[in-house]
Motif scaffolding. Structure first.
Motif, PDB file in Angstrom:
ATOM      1  N   TYR A   1      85.573  50.504  50.780  1.00  0.00           N
ATOM      2  CA  TYR A   1      84.115  50.525  50.727  1.00  0.00           C
ATOM      3  C   TYR A   1      83.615  51.789  50.033  1.00  0.00           C
TER       4      TYR A   1
ATOM      5  N   ILE B   1      85.091  53.520  47.692  1.00  0.00           N
ATOM      6  CA  ILE B   1      85.295  53.386  46.244  1.00  0.00           C
ATOM      7  C   ILE B   1      84.302  52.401  45.660  1.00  0.00           C
ATOM      8  N   ALA B   2      84.084  51.281  46.379  1.00  0.00           N
ATOM      9  CA  ALA B   2      83.136  50.279  45.885  1.00  0.00           C
ATOM     10  C   ALA B   2      81.720  50.827  45.845  1.00  0.00           C
ATOM     11  N   LYS B   3      81.373  51.639  46.837  1.00  0.00           N
ATOM     12  CA  LYS B   3      80.032  52.209  46.887  1.00  0.00           C
ATOM     13  C   LYS B   3      79.787  53.148  45.715  1.00  0.00           C
ATOM     14  N   LYS B   4      80.822  53.880  45.318  1.00  0.00           N
ATOM     15  CA  LYS B   4      80.709  54.847  44.221  1.00  0.00           C
ATOM     16  C   LYS B   4      81.215  54.258  42.906  1.00  0.00           C
ATOM     17  N   TRP B   5      81.096  52.942  42.737  1.00  0.00           N
ATOM     18  CA  TRP B   5      81.695  52.305  41.563  1.00  0.00           C
ATOM     19  C   TRP B   5      81.075  52.828  40.269  1.00  0.00           C
ATOM     20  N   ARG B   6      79.793  53.154  40.302  1.00  0.00           N
ATOM     21  CA  ARG B   6      79.169  53.687  39.091  1.00  0.00           C
ATOM     22  C   ARG B   6      79.797  55.019  38.704  1.00  0.00           C
TER      23      ARG B   6
ATOM     24  N   VAL C   1      82.840  56.045  39.535  1.00  0.00           N
ATOM     25  CA  VAL C   1      84.220  55.788  39.108  1.00  0.00           C
ATOM     26  C   VAL C   1      84.247  55.268  37.674  1.00  0.00           C
ATOM     27  N   VAL C   2      83.369  54.297  37.385  1.00  0.00           N
ATOM     28  CA  VAL C   2      83.318  53.734  36.031  1.00  0.00           C
ATOM     29  C   VAL C   2      82.888  54.792  35.018  1.00  0.00           C
TER      30      VAL C   2
ATOM     31  N   THR D   1      85.737  57.148  34.339  1.00  0.00           N
ATOM     32  CA  THR D   1      86.762  56.443  33.565  1.00  0.00           C
ATOM     33  C   THR D   1      86.347  56.341  32.099  1.00  0.00           C
TER      34      THR D   1
ATOM     35  N   VAL E   1      88.060  57.943  41.636  1.00  0.00           N
ATOM     36  CA  VAL E   1      88.504  57.382  42.917  1.00  0.00           C
ATOM     37  C   VAL E   1      88.729  58.498  43.938  1.00  0.00           C
TER      38      VAL E   1
ATOM     39  N   ALA F   1      85.450  59.960  45.240  1.00  0.00           N
ATOM     40  CA  ALA F   1      84.774  59.039  46.156  1.00  0.00           C
ATOM     41  C   ALA F   1      85.410  59.072  47.543  1.00  0.00           C
TER      42      ALA F   1
END
Length: 521
Positions: free
Chosen positions: A18, A20-25, A27-28, A31, A204, A207
């Protein structure tokens, strides 16, 4: 015990995913930054021709010549013994030719300055051809002409140095050096892959570290475990409900959020005395935790029980309560006008329906102070109502909220699910406890079940505490209504919400909270 440990492990895994998913912006973004840097570096290498190389290849024959030019038989022509001895000394010749001394002299002879002996030693490969005296060689070079010159210089230096270095042994050219063009694609893609992977790893890691270094409320049971507070209501995350036009005016819906407000209002009514006017304020540790929404939802449902309710907006710096019920808030119908003597109590208060009234505020230069004048106005208004619900600023930001303790009997604390650090929440609760105001309990706003994020078959309101409270309230309302708070509240069979002093001590030790003797107390 094993099942409990399994549940904790599942929660831990869901928390990581969760986070990682919450901070997906983030992370992307990191990257993509790594990818961009990889493209830039690869492009720079492409422009500089560092990713385009030439392979130089050739071969030579090992002989048994000595330093005077003769063979072992001391003749100018090799005999059978020399022919048999040559393959056996090939490995010694290879070792000597790959030495940094010969390579350094070869580079100097070829006039190459952008490569040193160490780099050439890593590049060059020499192999004996079978069991013969033939040795093949190859190495990479960025310039074809320089590579051919270097190969010739290597043989020239070897012919001059080997007889003295090995006593017996020399080389003669078999195949002249040639070159073939090779694109070093791997070297180009290496930077793309490496830097993209580094960006992903940083995203990742940051996050996950943020989750553990600055934890927030992800488990509703932590309200009891960490703060020794009772959860009297859980409002599930329901974006569709809050997108409706004036959702708090419609208290007859099946929306999860509306059901959460209904449950909390029943519990709140049963906790408070029905023999006198109840004044309490709603606060939190920080903004954007949903104090205004919770105040509006509770007031609407209390009014739906045919209780006279006045909703007061005392978040004077950021007043938002009026916009939830009224299309426009005018000055003459506001707390501002009442406080500054420009309107009477009946003029300032706006009736929403037969049981719910609202006293909104406006953000103006004329400040509303938490003084005796304000308190007298609220006391006067309370004579006509069963409940006065006051929406205030966060106590974690403004200690002036504590002045309301002079006219209120209780405070309701709102915790935004996964919004504020647990330490910041602890500091705000400590402020309230030291001020002496009784805390009715906690409303968890925007709650969600982490499993439901990843498992499609999980109900959206399947939060354990919320589910238990909903079922308990149904049992309570089926019986004859009783104003006695102990009977009403104890009917909520929730073991995980019972007070535990040992757990609170652990929570204090966890956060390292010291006694706060400053003016905020």
């Amino acid at each position: 015990m094993e099942e409990k440990n399994q549940s904790r492990l599942s929660l831990f895994i869901y928390t990581i995913v969760y986070s990682i998913a919450k901070k997906w912006r983030q992370v992307v973004s990191l990257t993509l930054v790594g990818l961009v840097f990889g493209i830039v570096i690869s492009s720079a290498k492409l422009i500089a021709h560092q990713n385009m190389s030439y392979r130089i290849e050739g071969s030579f024959n090992v002989t048994t010549q000595t330093s005077n030019g003769n063979y072992t038989s001391n003749t100018k022509i090799p005999n059978g013994q020399d022919v048999q001895l040559s393959p056996s000394i090939a490995s010694s010749v290879i070792y000597a030719m790959e030495s940094k001394d010969i390579l350094r002299e070869s580079l100097s002879t070829a006039g190459i300055s952008d490569m040193n002996a160490t780099q050439l030693k890593k590049q060059i490969q020499m192999n004996q051809y079978g069991k013969t005296s033939i040795v093949t060689y190859s190495f990479m070079c960025n310039d074809a002409k320089e590579g051919v010159v270097l190969a010739k210089a290597l043989l020239t230096v070897a012919q001059k140095r080997l007889p003295d270095m090995l006593t017996v042994g020399n080389v003669t050219q078999v195949e002249a050096p040639t070159y073939t063009y090779e694109r070093d694609t791997l070297n180009t893609l290496k930077w793309l892959f490496v830097l993209t992977a580094v960006g992903l790893l940083i995203g990742v890691t940051s996050a996950v570290l943020e989750r553990f270094m600055k934890p927030t409320l992800l488990n509703i049971d932590d309200v009891t475990y960490l703060y020794n507070q009772e959860v009297i209501g859980v409002i599930p995350r329901d974006r569709h409900y809050f997108k409706l036009a004036q959702p708090f005016l419609n208290t007859d819906t099946n929306a999860p959020a509306d059901q959460g407000f209904e449950t909390a209002s029943f519990v709140l009514r049963n906790m408070l005395s029905s023999e006198k006017s109840n004044i309490f304020y709603v606060t939190s540790s920080s903004r954007k935790e949903g104090r205004t929404s919770v105040s509006a939802g509770l007031a609407s449902h209390l009014a739906g029980m045919e209780k006279k309710v006045l909703l007061v907006d005392l978040d004077v710096k950021v007043p938002m309560l009026g916009g939830l019920f009224l299309p426009h808030v005018s000055y003459e119908h506001s707390l501002n006008a009442l406080y500054h003597g420009d309107a009477t109590l009946s003029q300032a208060i706006t009736s929403i329906n037969g049981y719910l009234d609202i006293l909104p505020s406006l953000a103006q230069s004329k400040v509303i102070h938490y003084d005796q004048r304000l308190f007298d106005l609220i006391k006067k208004a309370s004579q006509n109502y069963d409940y006065i619900v006051i929406d205030t600023a966060p106590v974690g930001i403004s200690s002036g909220v504590l002045n309301l303790n002079r006219i209120t009997q209780n405070v309701l604390f709102v915790m935004g699910y996964d919004m504020v650090s647990l330490g910041h929440i602890q500091h705000a609760i400590t402020k309230l406890e030291k001020s002496g105001i009784p805390i009715l309990g906690v409303i968890v706003n925007g709650a969600m079940n982490l499993k439901s994020v990843f498992e499609k078959d999980t109900a959206r309101d399947d939060t354990s505490v919320y589910k238990q409270m909903s079922e308990a309230v149904k049992d309570v309302t089926a019986e004859e209504e009783s104003p006695h708070e102990d009977k009403a509240w104890k009917s909520l069979d929730m073991e995980d919400l019972e007070a535990d002093q040992d757990k609170q001590a652990k929570a204090d030790e966890h956060f390292g909270m010291k006694e706060d003797d400053d003016h905020d107390s």
